[in-house]
Design a protein around this motif. Structure first.
Motif, PDB file in Angstrom:
ATOM      1  N   LEU A  28      12.567   2.731  -6.909  1.00 30.86           N
ATOM      2  CA  LEU A  28      11.256   2.956  -6.377  1.00 30.86           C
ATOM      3  C   LEU A  28      11.455   2.698  -4.811  1.00 30.86           C
ATOM      4  O   LEU A  28      10.960   3.509  -3.900  1.00 30.86           O
ATOM      5  CB  LEU A  28      10.243   1.662  -6.740  1.00 30.86           C
ATOM      6  N   LEU A  29      12.432   1.848  -4.575  1.00 29.10           N
ATOM      7  CA  LEU A  29      12.379   1.565  -3.182  1.00 29.10           C
ATOM      8  C   LEU A  29      13.476   2.739  -2.458  1.00 29.10           C
ATOM      9  O   LEU A  29      13.127   2.933  -1.172  1.00 29.10           O
ATOM     10  CB  LEU A  29      13.236   0.265  -2.979  1.00 29.10           C
ATOM     11  N   SER A  30      14.366   3.362  -3.227  1.00 29.43           N
ATOM     12  CA  SER A  30      14.712   4.536  -2.685  1.00 29.43           C
ATOM     13  C   SER A  30      13.757   5.419  -1.970  1.00 29.43           C
ATOM     14  O   SER A  30      14.266   6.147  -1.135  1.00 29.43           O
ATOM     15  CB  SER A  30      15.723   5.103  -3.450  1.00 29.43           C
ATOM     16  N   LEU A  31      12.688   5.687  -2.666  1.00 25.91           N
ATOM     17  CA  LEU A  31      11.717   6.543  -2.158  1.00 25.91           C
ATOM     18  C   LEU A  31      10.816   6.229  -0.859  1.00 25.91           C
ATOM     19  O   LEU A  31      10.027   6.817  -0.360  1.00 25.91           O
ATOM     20  CB  LEU A  31      10.485   6.927  -3.279  1.00 25.91           C
ATOM     21  N   ARG A  66       0.796  -1.266   0.162  1.00 24.82           N
ATOM     22  CA  ARG A  66      -0.097   0.108  -0.009  1.00 24.82           C
ATOM     23  C   ARG A  66       0.735   1.273   0.002  1.00 24.82           C
ATOM     24  O   ARG A  66       0.612   2.223  -0.719  1.00 24.82           O
ATOM     25  CB  ARG A  66      -1.027   0.029   1.165  1.00 24.82           C
ATOM     26  N   ALA A  67       2.108   1.294   0.638  1.00 21.52           N
ATOM     27  CA  ALA A  67       2.856   2.317   0.941  1.00 21.52           C
ATOM     28  C   ALA A  67       3.416   2.605  -0.659  1.00 21.52           C
ATOM     29  O   ALA A  67       3.537   3.721  -1.093  1.00 21.52           O
ATOM     30  CB  ALA A  67       3.831   2.222   1.889  1.00 21.52           C
ATOM     31  N   LEU A  68       3.739   1.490  -1.198  1.00 17.82           N
ATOM     32  CA  LEU A  68       4.371   1.528  -2.531  1.00 17.82           C
ATOM     33  C   LEU A  68       3.653   2.142  -3.624  1.00 17.82           C
ATOM     34  O   LEU A  68       3.910   2.998  -4.609  1.00 17.82           O
ATOM     35  CB  LEU A  68       5.086   0.452  -2.928  1.00 17.82           C
ATOM     36  N   GLU A  69       2.470   1.582  -3.406  1.00 24.80           N
ATOM     37  CA  GLU A  69       1.076   1.923  -4.442  1.00 24.80           C
ATOM     38  C   GLU A  69       0.793   3.453  -4.261  1.00 24.80           C
ATOM     39  O   GLU A  69       0.712   4.283  -5.069  1.00 24.80           O
ATOM     40  CB  GLU A  69      -0.039   1.156  -4.195  1.00 24.80           C
ATOM     41  N   ALA A  76       1.511   6.302  -7.089  1.00 24.76           N
ATOM     42  CA  ALA A  76       0.560   7.151  -7.630  1.00 24.76           C
ATOM     43  C   ALA A  76       1.083   8.872  -7.311  1.00 24.76           C
ATOM     44  O   ALA A  76       0.684   9.502  -8.451  1.00 24.76           O
ATOM     45  CB  ALA A  76      -0.708   7.060  -6.493  1.00 24.76           C
ATOM     46  N   GLU A  77       1.686   8.947  -6.518  1.00 26.01           N
ATOM     47  CA  GLU A  77       2.376  10.523  -6.348  1.00 26.01           C
ATOM     48  C   GLU A  77       3.481  10.421  -7.523  1.00 26.01           C
ATOM     49  O   GLU A  77       3.677  11.866  -7.809  1.00 26.01           O
ATOM     50  CB  GLU A  77       2.842  10.469  -4.922  1.00 26.01           C
ATOM     51  N   GLN A  78       4.266   9.666  -7.702  1.00 27.39           N
ATOM     52  CA  GLN A  78       5.162   9.974  -8.554  1.00 27.39           C
ATOM     53  C   GLN A  78       4.833   9.529 -10.197  1.00 27.39           C
ATOM     54  O   GLN A  78       5.882   9.672 -11.064  1.00 27.39           O
ATOM     55  CB  GLN A  78       6.482   9.223  -8.387  1.00 27.39           C
ATOM     56  N   ASP A  79       3.643   9.042 -10.390  1.00 30.30           N
ATOM     57  CA  ASP A  79       3.112   8.634 -11.473  1.00 30.30           C
ATOM     58  C   ASP A  79       4.276   7.461 -12.063  1.00 30.30           C
ATOM     59  O   ASP A  79       4.639   7.629 -13.309  1.00 30.30           O
ATOM     60  CB  ASP A  79       3.201   9.576 -12.457  1.00 30.30           C
ATOM     61  N   LEU A  80       4.277   6.632 -11.302  1.00 35.07           N
ATOM     62  CA  LEU A  80       5.335   5.468 -11.715  1.00 35.07           C
ATOM     63  C   LEU A  80       4.214   3.884 -12.221  1.00 35.07           C
ATOM     64  O   LEU A  80       3.515   3.750 -11.476  1.00 35.07           O
ATOM     65  CB  LEU A  80       6.158   4.977 -10.660  1.00 35.07           C
ATOM     66  N   PRO A  81       5.015   3.494 -13.383  1.00 37.18           N
ATOM     67  CA  PRO A  81       3.976   2.569 -14.019  1.00 37.18           C
ATOM     68  C   PRO A  81       4.060   0.976 -13.212  1.00 37.18           C
ATOM     69  O   PRO A  81       4.696   0.107 -14.185  1.00 37.18           O
ATOM     70  CB  PRO A  81       4.538   2.644 -15.514  1.00 37.18           C
ATOM     71  N   TYR A  82       3.732   0.856 -11.959  1.00 41.31           N
ATOM     72  CA  TYR A  82       4.025  -0.395 -11.442  1.00 41.31           C
ATOM     73  C   TYR A  82       2.592  -0.826 -10.744  1.00 41.31           C
ATOM     74  O   TYR A  82       1.941  -0.153 -10.128  1.00 41.31           O
ATOM     75  CB  TYR A  82       5.094  -0.213 -10.474  1.00 41.31           C
ATOM     76  N   ASN A  83       2.516  -2.184 -10.981  1.00 42.71           N
ATOM     77  CA  ASN A  83       1.412  -2.922 -10.202  1.00 42.71           C
ATOM     78  C   ASN A  83       2.074  -3.974  -9.360  1.00 42.71           C
ATOM     79  O   ASN A  83       3.195  -4.256  -9.644  1.00 42.71           O
ATOM     80  CB  ASN A  83       0.418  -3.717 -11.048  1.00 42.71           C
TER      81      ASN A  83
END
Length: 316
Positions: free
Chosen positions: A218-221, A24-27, A31-38
């Motif tokens: 992604l994880l760095s964020l 949920r945190a990564l989602e 969403a905030e960074q407009d990153l294309p991951y599921n």
């Protein structure tokens, strides 16, 4: 085209709950960074999940809950894994890294007693269940009269055993109970002065392949710098000692922010090595700014006080 990131986890209720928090945190970050991951969960059974009738110290200690998950990552079956940091060996397999250590939950151990009694109120000869040599060593030093008995199983099954098997109390990591929403079960929190936590206790480690640049970014964020630096000091301490679940070892680092905001915050690291029976407890604290140097220096201090003798005698 969105990439589906496969998240590996143990299948216990706590592991799945923790993994759900992470996803949920990564989602939210995506969403905030407009990153294309599921994200998709893959459940993996580890050796530690299969062996429930033997204490951890007798079946290999560190790595029991991570090796199968790490192999799945190396084989490309999963892309990242959510671990309890205290389950992570001091050294990772080649090709894997800890991509993020999010903000730490409460690192303390928690006492859950059958009659609502705190540690000092428990009667002489009280039966205490714990899965950890680190806990039993420190409890034996604090209350030699306690009858300390091994307690294995998932967090929910251990809570059931408190009632079903006649324990007066059991000791669990507070973080797991809090993440499950079961804080009402906690009778009291054990201060680090009585029971120093395990290395990394309360923190999660998000592991990924070193070659996966997209997941690493992604994880760095998601990484919490304060948690990462304190856990790094604790893990360096463990690494230098070469400790495992066969040896009672604890460590806990805290930041003391300096008045000068430009200067790095000073850290206080406390470490412990004990004998399994609690008759010898070596404990020391040191302050410093560099987590790796601090962990090494504190381990050296305890080695100089005789930790190597304990490590050699209990590691055979």
């Amino acid at each position: 085209m969105k990439r589906t990131i496969i998240v590996g986890t143990r299948q216990s209720q706590l592991a799945l709950t923790q993994t759900g928090h992470v996803i949920r945190a990564l989602e939210q970050i995506c969403a905030e960074q407009d990153l294309p991951y599921n994200f998709e969960i893959k459940k993996i059974v580890t050796k530690g999940d299969k062996i429930l009738d033997v204490t951890l110290s007798k079946v290999g200690g560190k790595g029991l809950f991570v090796k199968e998950i790490e192999q799945a990552m190396l084989d490309g079956e999963i892309d990242l894994a959510v671990h309890s940091m205290k389950d992570m060996p001091a050294e990772l397999p080649e090709g894997l890294i800890i991509g993020a250590i999010p903000k730490r939950e409460d690192p303390r151990d928690a006492l859950i007693s059958r009659n609502g009694l705190e540690l000092s109120q428990l009667p002489q000869g009280a039966r205490i269940g714990t899965s950890s040599l680190r806990r039993s060593s420190q409890l034996a030093a604090n209350r030699p009269d306690f009858v300390l008995e091994p307690l294995r199983g998932n967090i929910d099954s251990r809570l059931r055993k408190l009632e079903d098997e006649g324990f007066d109390a059991i000791i669990l990591a507070a973080a797991g109970l809090l993440r499950m929403g079961w804080e009402d079960r906690i009778t009291s929190y054990l201060p680090p002065e009585i029971c120093l936590p395990a290395v990394g206790q309360g923190a999660l480690g998000i592991e990924c392949r070193e070659s996966d640049e997209a997941v690493k970014q992604l994880l760095s964020l998601y990484n919490d710098p304060d948690t990462a630096v304190t856990v790094t000091a604790e893990r360096r301490f463990l690494n230098v000692l070469g400790g495992s679940c066969q040896v009672p070892i604890g460590a806990f680092a805290q930041l003391n922010p300096g008045s000068d905001k430009e200067a790095p915050a000073e850290m206080v690291l406390t470490g412990l090595v004990g004998s399994p029976d609690g008759k010898v407890i070596l404990r020391q604290s040191m302050a410093g700014n560099d987590p790796l140097l601090l962990g090494e220096a504190l381990a050296g201090k305890l080695i100089a006080k005789g930790a190597n003798t304990i490590l050699a005698s209990t590691g055979e």
